[in-house]
Design an enzyme around this catalytic site. Structure first.
Site, PDB file in Angstrom:
ATOM      1  N   ASN A 193       0.811  -1.210   0.000  1.00  0.00           N
ATOM      2  CA  ASN A 193       0.000   0.000   0.000  1.00  0.00           C
ATOM      3  C   ASN A 193       0.848   1.265   0.000  1.00  0.00           C
ATOM      4  OD1 ASN A 193      -1.926   1.970   0.312  1.00  0.00           O
ATOM      5  ND2 ASN A 193      -3.024   0.966   1.967  1.00  0.00           N
ATOM      6  N   ASP A 194       1.404   1.610   1.151  1.00  0.00           N
ATOM      7  CA  ASP A 194       2.150   2.875   1.252  1.00  0.00           C
ATOM      8  C   ASP A 194       3.299   2.968   0.253  1.00  0.00           C
ATOM      9  OD1 ASP A 194       0.519   3.759   3.287  1.00  0.00           O
ATOM     10  OD2 ASP A 194       1.783   2.925   4.865  1.00  0.00           O
TER      11      ASP A 194
END
Lengths: 92, 474
Positions: free
Chosen positions: B401-402
């Site tokens: 994600n990040d």
């Protein structure tokens, strides 16, 4: 030159040499590098053998043996698990 | 301790083997022999030490070595690859503990007739660093294993207490180094000093152990790899300090090599996470999950099912896979490998873009993919894969994600400047993820809402097996 000072020279130079070779290890191999380096820190086993070998009182001996056991776990386990990881890195 | 000339020369050979062994780790093709070389160096150092020193009790020494070797060997053979960070933490703790034990043994041996403050300082340092490494590593192990809570443990005045304890340990250490050890030279109060010295030494050991625990408990589980890396550096420094105690160059060289390795890896990890070491150590990051309330689900996303995703992948010319820790948690890497094999059979070019902190320690994801039998020349580092995204047809993001959040390029974002994989530059991005929930940084990911992004919701393992089926039929 005193022994302490020689030791300091060796320490600084070895750190610099380590920096050079380690900074060239690619990110792909950072986990094996960490576990391999970790195994090398088990070099304390050399110290543990020296003090245990010459131990003349129970306390020194007990501490020395504790050191040998812990360091051997570190050395044997560390090198073996690093090899197990590196064996998987294959090119097809 | 006097080391003979022959032994000194053998130690030098051993040191050369250590350095050149580590150097061979710089390529996957030679890395295995590099590790073997380092283990030969260790064996040489041990053999020389045994021959060069008078060993009073061979049987006990042999028994201790065998016991340690069996425990280490069994752990190394049976551990799951996903549990590698825990194992490194445990081994590391033992390395630190061994150094502290050796220093303590020297303290007891020298007693009141020590050779002076020089050795005193190094005994204190070795005990202190080794002790902190030992207890800190065990707490890190507990956090990674789930025995100790992964959440940061904080309480009022924690930093003040830590600082006070550290100061206390330093004062005790300074007293021991300058007065308590080597009291033979400070004659007038020598008899009292010996007893006080022993008491203070026990206090030093206890203080170091407590300090190790207190320094690690306020750090969140997700930051443990940085801690393990830093403690790895400490275990090297502890060994080097022990080398000063015994006047043994082998320990100093090998210890400082490890100290340098741990420090470099710690710096690299902090950089890849866009955090400072201070922030990791004292930030108590991730106290209540996401730090900021993210607005999710308000914008439209395009979602696809396995069949549609399979179509997009099967008819692409080139595919880049970006795996995150979610992949490993779901144990979906073997299914992923099957999907990639099927795609390659169809003539699709497949490679992997691996973020430096994907997984639970630096390079962990590469090990997990290697275990799933992915060829290492298909594992590309951040810079290499970033140069290829704008010519890539489809990127498949799995459980990350990040590290793929384009907000990192926005100077106002909380993750501004964090090195990311520029997957949004590819023609199509398929994101396999459970939901739209934010990652560790606690912010929404614009990637999910982009026009060229397809969301493929669900459990990674289940969806990946669906994908295997669909790609086969496509």
């Amino acid at each position: 030159m005193g022994e302490l000072l020689i030791g300091l020279y060796v320490f600084v130079l070895a750190t610099l040499a380590g920096r050079e070779v380690i900074s060239k290890v690619p990110p792909t191999l950072h986990t094996p590098l960490m576990s391999g380096a970790n195994a090398i820190s088990g070099i304390a086993i050399v110290g543990a053998l020296v003090v245990t070998g010459a131990a003349d009182t129970p306390w020194v001996k007990a501490l020395g043996i504790a050191g040998i056991v812990m360091a051997t776990v570190n050395v044997v386990g560390g090198f073996m698990v690093t090899d197990r990881m590196l064996r998987m890195f294959r090119k097809r | 301790m006097n080391t003979s000339v022959i032994a000194q020369v053998a130690y030098l050979v051993s040191a050369i083997l250590f350095v050149s062994g580590i150097k061979q780790l710089s390529s996957p093709a030679t890395a295995r022999s590099g590790n073997a070389r380092a283990s030969v160096a260790m064996l040489l150092a041990i053999a020389v030490t045994l021959l060069d020193n008078e060993i009073l009790d061979w049987a006990t020494v042999a028994a201790a070595v065998v016991a340690g070797a069996v425990v280490g060997g069994v752990l190394a053979r049976t551990i799951r690859m996903t549990a590698m960070p825990q194992l490194v933490a445990v081994f590391n703790g033992f390395g630190g503990g061994a150094s502290a034990a050796v220093a303590a043994a020297e303290f007891v041996r020298l007693g009141a007739s020590g050779p002076g403050p020089g050795t005193g300082v190094t005994i204190v340092l070795s005990t202190l660093i080794g002790g902190v490494t030992f207890s800190g590593s065990l707490i890190a192990f507990g956090k990674l294993q789930g025995i100790v809570t992964g959440k940061p443990v904080t309480f009022p005045l924690q930093k003040a207490l830590n600082a006070l304890l550290f100061l206390g340990v330093l004062l005790v250490g300074a007293w021991l180094a300058l007065v308590g050890i080597g009291t033979g030279d400070h004659s007038w109060f020598a008899p009292i000093a010996v007893d006080i010295g022993h008491g203070f030494f026990v206090a030093l050991v206890a203080g170091a152990l407590v300090l190790g625990v207190l320094l690690v408990i306020p750090i969140g589980g997700a930051d443990m790899p940085v801690v393990v890396s830093l403690l790895n550096s400490y275990s090297g420094l502890a060994a080097a300090a022990t080398g000063f105690v015994l006047g043994n160059m082998m320990l100093i060289i090998a210890g400082s090599l490890v100290g340098a390795a741990g420090l470099i890896l710690t710096q690299l990890m902090c950089k890849a996470m866009n955090r400072s070491l201070g922030n990791v150590a004292f930030g108590a990051f991730g106290t209540d999950g996401p730090a900021l309330a993210a607005k999710t689900g308000e914008r439209p996303v395009r979602d696809v099912d396995a069949e549609q995703a399979a179509m997009v992948l099967a008819y692409a010319g080139s595919v880049a896979v970006v795996p995150g820790y979610g992949l490993a948690v779901a144990q979906a890497q073997h299914e992923l490998k099957k999907v990639c094999d099927l795609l390659e059979e169809r003539g699709v070019r497949v490679r992997f873009g691996v973020h430096p902190v994907a997984g639970r320690m630096p390079g962990h994801m590469n090990v997990l993919l290697a275990e799933a039998d992915v060829s290492y020349d298909k594992l590309l580092d951040l810079d290499d894969i970033n140069a290829e995204f704008d010519t890539t047809d489809v990127v498949l993001v799995v459980g990350a994600n990040d590290v793929v959040n384009p907000a990192a390029r926005d100077p106002d974002s909380v993750i501004a400047g964090m090195p990311i994989l520029d997957v949004d530059k590819a023609r199509t991005v398929i994101v396999m993820k459970r939901s739209l929930s934010p990652g560790f940084a606690g912010i929404d990911n614009d990637l999910f809402y982009m026009e060229n992004t397809l969301m493929f919701f669900g459990d990674a393992r289940q969806q990946m097996s669906e994908l295997v089926k669909e790609v086969r039929e496509a």
